[in-house]
Write an enzyme that holds these catalytic residues in place. Structure first.
Site, mmCIF file in Angstrom:
data_model
loop_
_atom_site.group_PDB
_atom_site.id
_atom_site.type_symbol
_atom_site.label_atom_id
_atom_site.label_comp_id
_atom_site.label_asym_id
_atom_site.label_seq_id
_atom_site.Cartn_x
_atom_site.Cartn_y
_atom_site.Cartn_z
ATOM 1 N N ARG A 79 6.406 5.216 7.042
ATOM 2 C CA ARG A 79 6.907 6.567 7.265
ATOM 3 C C ARG A 79 6.261 7.223 8.486
ATOM 4 O O ARG A 79 6.836 8.085 9.112
ATOM 5 C CB ARG A 79 6.612 7.387 6.006
ATOM 6 C CG ARG A 79 7.203 8.749 6.005
ATOM 7 C CD ARG A 79 6.359 9.668 5.143
ATOM 8 N NE ARG A 79 6.674 9.576 3.730
ATOM 9 C CZ ARG A 79 5.829 10.045 2.780
ATOM 10 N NH1 ARG A 79 4.668 10.551 3.097
ATOM 11 N NH2 ARG A 79 6.176 9.978 1.521
ATOM 12 N N TYR A 80 5.027 6.849 8.775
ATOM 13 C CA TYR A 80 4.308 7.391 9.927
ATOM 14 C C TYR A 80 4.139 6.273 10.944
ATOM 15 O O TYR A 80 3.958 5.116 10.565
ATOM 16 C CB TYR A 80 2.913 7.866 9.507
ATOM 17 C CG TYR A 80 2.892 8.908 8.418
ATOM 18 C CD1 TYR A 80 3.167 10.242 8.704
ATOM 19 C CD2 TYR A 80 2.573 8.561 7.109
ATOM 20 C CE1 TYR A 80 3.122 11.206 7.705
ATOM 21 C CE2 TYR A 80 2.524 9.520 6.102
ATOM 22 C CZ TYR A 80 2.803 10.843 6.410
ATOM 23 O OH TYR A 80 2.753 11.783 5.424
ATOM 24 N N ARG A 83 0.574 4.151 10.546
ATOM 25 C CA ARG A 83 0.080 3.566 9.296
ATOM 26 C C ARG A 83 1.230 3.283 8.349
ATOM 27 O O ARG A 83 2.253 3.955 8.392
ATOM 28 C CB ARG A 83 -0.935 4.493 8.623
ATOM 29 C CG ARG A 83 -0.422 5.888 8.282
ATOM 30 C CD ARG A 83 -1.612 6.843 8.231
ATOM 31 N NE ARG A 83 -1.296 8.172 7.701
ATOM 32 C CZ ARG A 83 -0.769 9.147 8.428
ATOM 33 N NH1 ARG A 83 -0.422 8.956 9.679
ATOM 34 N NH2 ARG A 83 -0.543 10.341 7.883
ATOM 35 N N CYS A 92 -0.125 -2.115 -12.940
ATOM 36 C CA CYS A 92 -1.385 -1.369 -12.968
ATOM 37 C C CYS A 92 -2.097 -1.673 -14.285
ATOM 38 O O CYS A 92 -1.446 -2.035 -15.263
ATOM 39 C CB CYS A 92 -1.123 0.131 -12.917
ATOM 40 S SG CYS A 92 -0.401 0.719 -11.394
ATOM 41 N N CYS A 96 -0.194 5.918 -15.635
ATOM 42 C CA CYS A 96 -0.360 7.364 -15.735
ATOM 43 C C CYS A 96 0.991 7.978 -16.084
ATOM 44 O O CYS A 96 2.016 7.611 -15.511
ATOM 45 C CB CYS A 96 -0.866 7.919 -14.406
ATOM 46 S SG CYS A 96 -2.383 7.123 -13.848
ATOM 47 N N CYS A 99 3.003 9.408 -13.044
ATOM 48 C CA CYS A 99 3.083 8.570 -11.837
ATOM 49 C C CYS A 99 4.398 8.796 -11.094
ATOM 50 O O CYS A 99 5.462 8.777 -11.698
ATOM 51 C CB CYS A 99 2.975 7.094 -12.229
ATOM 52 S SG CYS A 99 3.187 5.960 -10.845
ATOM 53 N N ARG A 101 5.656 6.706 -9.067
ATOM 54 C CA ARG A 101 6.362 5.422 -8.972
ATOM 55 C C ARG A 101 6.678 4.879 -10.366
ATOM 56 O O ARG A 101 6.855 3.681 -10.551
ATOM 57 C CB ARG A 101 5.536 4.399 -8.193
ATOM 58 C CG ARG A 101 5.391 4.738 -6.731
ATOM 59 C CD ARG A 101 5.219 3.515 -5.832
ATOM 60 N NE ARG A 101 5.082 3.967 -4.449
ATOM 61 C CZ ARG A 101 3.907 4.094 -3.815
ATOM 62 N NH1 ARG A 101 2.788 3.763 -4.421
ATOM 63 N NH2 ARG A 101 3.877 4.529 -2.579
ATOM 64 N N ASP A 260 4.077 15.283 -7.751
ATOM 65 C CA ASP A 260 5.417 14.892 -7.292
ATOM 66 C C ASP A 260 6.406 15.056 -8.441
ATOM 67 O O ASP A 260 6.046 14.990 -9.615
ATOM 68 C CB ASP A 260 5.399 13.433 -6.816
ATOM 69 C CG ASP A 260 4.535 13.265 -5.567
ATOM 70 O OD1 ASP A 260 4.656 14.105 -4.666
ATOM 71 O OD2 ASP A 260 3.739 12.303 -5.522
ATOM 72 N N ASP A 297 3.543 16.330 -0.877
ATOM 73 C CA ASP A 297 4.342 15.272 -0.271
ATOM 74 C C ASP A 297 5.785 15.772 -0.383
ATOM 75 O O ASP A 297 6.329 15.845 -1.490
ATOM 76 C CB ASP A 297 4.129 13.953 -1.024
ATOM 77 C CG ASP A 297 4.306 12.763 -0.116
ATOM 78 O OD1 ASP A 297 5.197 12.816 0.752
ATOM 79 O OD2 ASP A 297 3.557 11.779 -0.281
ATOM 80 N N LYS A 304 3.488 14.155 4.101
ATOM 81 C CA LYS A 304 2.470 14.952 3.407
ATOM 82 C C LYS A 304 2.020 16.103 4.310
ATOM 83 O O LYS A 304 1.754 15.873 5.482
ATOM 84 C CB LYS A 304 1.252 14.085 3.092
ATOM 85 C CG LYS A 304 1.500 13.004 2.059
ATOM 86 C CD LYS A 304 0.199 12.264 1.775
ATOM 87 C CE LYS A 304 0.355 11.232 0.685
ATOM 88 N NZ LYS A 304 1.201 10.083 1.113
HETATM 89 C C1 LIG Z 1 0.650 8.974 1.423
HETATM 90 C C2 LIG Z 1 1.194 8.052 2.414
HETATM 91 C C3 LIG Z 1 0.434 7.654 3.521
HETATM 92 C C4 LIG Z 1 -0.999 8.108 3.731
HETATM 93 O O1 LIG Z 1 -1.052 9.427 4.154
HETATM 94 P P1 LIG Z 1 -2.483 10.036 4.586
HETATM 95 O O2 LIG Z 1 -2.165 11.470 4.867
HETATM 96 O O3 LIG Z 1 -2.919 9.275 5.787
HETATM 97 O O4 LIG Z 1 -3.417 9.848 3.435
HETATM 98 C C5 LIG Z 1 0.988 6.805 4.444
HETATM 99 N N1 LIG Z 1 2.264 6.366 4.304
HETATM 100 C C6 LIG Z 1 3.034 6.731 3.279
HETATM 101 C C7 LIG Z 1 4.412 6.219 3.195
HETATM 102 C C8 LIG Z 1 2.534 7.589 2.290
HETATM 103 O O5 LIG Z 1 3.296 7.934 1.252
#
Ligand SMILES: *Cc1c(COP(=O)(O)O)cnc(C)c1O
Length: 358
Positions: A79-80, A83, A92, A96, A99, A101, A260, A297, A304
């Site tokens: 998504r970013y 990362r 798991c 939870c 959760c 997911r 969420d 989120d 987020k």
């Molecule tokens: C939560 C999440 C992250 C990590 O986000 P940070 O703000 O860096 O902790 C990265 N990718 C996805 C898809 C996420 O849902």
């Protein structure tokens, strides 16, 4: 209402419907921690199924933060730009009840096949903009040390990766899994940050603290992530206790997540405004190290963002109105430099004398 206070056969039938819809598992370690005489035990509330889960609110979603829309191939959520998530497993040690997911995890849900893992690693290797890989799931620390070591070793061969991050609940729900072999499996040239998910101070049992200590002694920095949950930690006392306890276990609170909108979780929901008020009350009373960022989120996969209380607002006269930790408001002016008044960017600051020397 938790499983331990069912009083009729119709409740039992309803509970059976819950367990058919959503996975249930509790480790012996967590079972031993639950006080069966306390009908509002915050540990039981997180793990024991409840008939309230049959209530689905209209705004609830099967994929609340849009994992699926950002998944270019199995196991990857990207998504970013810098990362991505690598979901090795969909199981798991505990499930939870809140959760996000919950519709994709559960016993029997396959993790990645060998070919899918190869494809995911090739995807990462082919994208130099990826700085960080986040292992999540499911809980990646449910894998054997041998399998984890293999994945970590392969990630360590990707030159552009700067860090690896692992999101897990294992240190608190099944601390015996954090063996010296497991710690060794995570160690390598690239730093591995471990984000421990815990929502109540009582989760840090002596065994859980030892598990955290083994990870920290192994050189792995520990961060904490929590979810704001009605009936678990929705008070100033519970949150203070949780974040301080984390620090004493060498876990730095990182994110407090707004819940969420997963299906059947409305009994856990705390309004955003209440979350902000709680965070405002912690500010100034708890060490800065004990303050996580309160995070939403955005539903639909939009990312987020911090949603904590606002401390600085622009007033009509161009000054700032800044609120101190005790709620008093102060004017904060930035001076009437000619550039600021004209909206012109100030010239870059002169380097410090020491920096001139060479
Ligand atoms: C939560 C999440 C992250 C990590 O986000 P940070 O703000 O860096 O902790 C990265 N990718 C996805 C898809 C996420 O849902």
């Amino acid at each position: 209402m938790g499983a331990h206070e069912l009083d009729s056969t119709s409740d039992l039938a309803a509970l059976k419907r819950v367990t058919e819809r959503f996975a249930v598992a509790v480790t012996p370690h967590i079972r031993a921690l639950i006080d069966p005489s306390d009908h509002s035990d915050p540990i039981a509330r997180q793990f024991d199924p409840s008939i309230e889960e049959l209530h689905e609110a209209p705004e609830e979603l099967s994929d609340p933060i849009g994992d699926a829309t950002h998944s270019p191939l199995p196991g990857i959520v990207h998504r970013y730009p810098d990362r991505l998530l690598l979901k090795l497993v969909n199981v798991c040690p505990v499930y939870c009840r809140f959760c996000f997911r919950r519709e994709t995890v559960g016993p029997g849900n396959q993790g990645l096949t060998g070919d899918e893992l190869d494809a995911a690693l090739n995807y990462i290797a082919a994208r130099p903009e990826i700085f960080e890989v986040i292992l999540t799931g499911g809980d990646p620390l449910i894998l054997s040390a041998r399998r984890l070591a293999k994945v970590i070793a392969r990630l360590n061969t990707i030159p552009h990766l700067g860090i690896i991050r692992i999101h897990t609940r294992v240190p608190v729900v099944d601390p015996g899994r954090v063996t010296p072999d497991l710690v060794e499996a995570l160690r390598g040239p690239k730093p591995v940050y471990v984000v421990v998910h815990a929502n109540h101070a009582r989760e840090f049992t002596p065994e859980a603290r030892q598990a955290c200590a083994r990870l920290a002694d192994g050189g792995l920095p520990l961060l904490g992530q929590s979810v704001l949950l009605r009936g678990v930690n929705d008070s100033e006392a519970a949150l203070s206790d949780l974040f301080r306890t984390m620090l004493t276990a060498r876990v730095k609170p990182y994110h407090l997540n707004h819940l969420d909108r997963a299906r059947g979780t409305s009994h856990f929901r705390v309004p955003l405004e209440e979350g902000q008020a709680l965070m405002a009350r912690l500010r100034g009373r708890l060490s800065g190290l004990a303050q996580p960022t309160y995070i939403l989120d955005i539903p639909g996969g939009h990312g987020k963002v911090p949603v904590g209380p606002l401390y600085a607002e622009k007033a009509e006269n161009g000054e700032w109105r800044v609120t101190d930790p005790w709620g008093c408001v102060h004017a904060y002016g930035e001076g009437a430099s000619p550039q600021a008044a004209a909206g012109v960017k100030a010239p870059p600051e002169r380097p410090l004398a020491g920096a001139d020397a060479e």
